[in-house]
Design a protein around this motif. Sequence first.
Motif, PDB file in Angstrom:
ATOM      1  N   GLU A 106       5.931   5.009   4.684  1.00  0.00           N
ATOM      2  CA  GLU A 106       6.446   4.775   6.029  1.00  0.00           C
ATOM      3  C   GLU A 106       7.801   4.074   5.984  1.00  0.00           C
ATOM      4  OE1 GLU A 106       5.208   2.385  10.132  1.00  0.00           O
ATOM      5  OE2 GLU A 106       3.690   2.784   8.589  1.00  0.00           O
TER       6      GLU A 106
ATOM      7  N   SER B  30       0.843  -1.197   0.000  1.00  0.00           N
ATOM      8  CA  SER B  30       0.000   0.000   0.000  1.00  0.00           C
ATOM      9  C   SER B  30       0.881   1.250   0.000  1.00  0.00           C
ATOM     10  CB  SER B  30      -0.916   0.013   1.225  1.00  0.00           C
ATOM     11  OG  SER B  30      -0.157   0.209   2.410  1.00  0.00           O
ATOM     12  N   TYR B  31       0.357   2.323  -0.561  1.00  0.00           N
ATOM     13  CA  TYR B  31       1.114   3.577  -0.652  1.00  0.00           C
ATOM     14  C   TYR B  31       1.570   4.053   0.728  1.00  0.00           C
ATOM     15  CZ  TYR B  31       1.987   8.566  -1.273  1.00  0.00           C
ATOM     16  OH  TYR B  31       2.555   9.813  -1.241  1.00  0.00           O
ATOM     17  N   ASP B  32       0.670   4.021   1.706  1.00  0.00           N
ATOM     18  CA  ASP B  32       1.008   4.505   3.052  1.00  0.00           C
ATOM     19  C   ASP B  32       2.153   3.711   3.654  1.00  0.00           C
ATOM     20  OD1 ASP B  32      -0.948   6.426   2.882  1.00  0.00           O
ATOM     21  OD2 ASP B  32      -2.462   5.256   3.940  1.00  0.00           O
ATOM     22  N   LYS B  33       2.137   2.389   3.473  1.00  0.00           N
ATOM     23  CA  LYS B  33       3.201   1.551   4.010  1.00  0.00           C
ATOM     24  C   LYS B  33       4.534   1.829   3.320  1.00  0.00           C
ATOM     25  CE  LYS B  33       1.522  -1.103   7.272  1.00  0.00           C
ATOM     26  NZ  LYS B  33       2.114  -1.094   8.643  1.00  0.00           N
TER      27      LYS B  33
END
Length: 273
Positions: A239, A233-236
């Motif tokens: 991060e 996922s983009y958020d991961k």
Amino acid sequence: REVTAVAHVVRCFEGEQIIHVEGRVDPVDDMATINTELGLADLQTLERRIERLRKTAKSSKEDRELLEIAEALRPHLDAGNPARTYSGPDPEALARAHRELRLLTAKPMIYVANVADTDLPDGADNPHVAAVRAQASREGAEVVVISAQIEAEMSELEGDEAAEYRESLGLTEPGLNRLIRVAYATLGLRTFLTAGEKEVRAWTIHAGDRAPQAAGVIHSDIERGFIRAETISYDKLVEAGSIPAAKERGWVRSEGKEYVVQDGDVMNFLFNV
């Protein structure tokens, strides 16, 4: 008739400097005027199409089915209802009919409430916006609140200046971004990303598309020879900071042919042709 959805901008602000053709501000009445015109245009389309279908329905099963739906739609439209609110006994047949008939009122509608800057960000205290939302709810349509004047002013500012201006108005993002998201949701669209050393690209797919279908948006050969998709996922990814770092943390998944692509997935497709 070629569009897949309609964004209807309605005036929800007072102001003597901009004259309304009716001499008053009544967005619901404005909505009704346009919707009536679209409905009348659709009735004319149906009348012509029904006349032709009656000649061909005897020898064509598809035309018989289309004629049946068209004749059911006529009184529905005649009563002032948009074609998108008609629910037939066969959803698939109705979807085919909408594609064939290309009725204007069958297309999803998004109402864009154009407000003054004092009504941003959501027009919560604006009675015109409340009236638009109530009518849109009855139609099953979405509403986006935007100040066209503010959007025009921000479009002339550079990045930092535009951001500061938005913050002063209590906005976290441009109104156009909100409209895009609502349009995507209305049309059932999703976005996935591909990221390499040379470029990062966003690709548009439909909700429910599986990994091979997403691969086909890039190139048909990738879909044909699909093996698996390395996915995060983009958020991961943000991060982790990089793909190698994400792999070290075990955040990059190996997804197969049945994987339903999620909005914001970053994907690397492995294939063989």
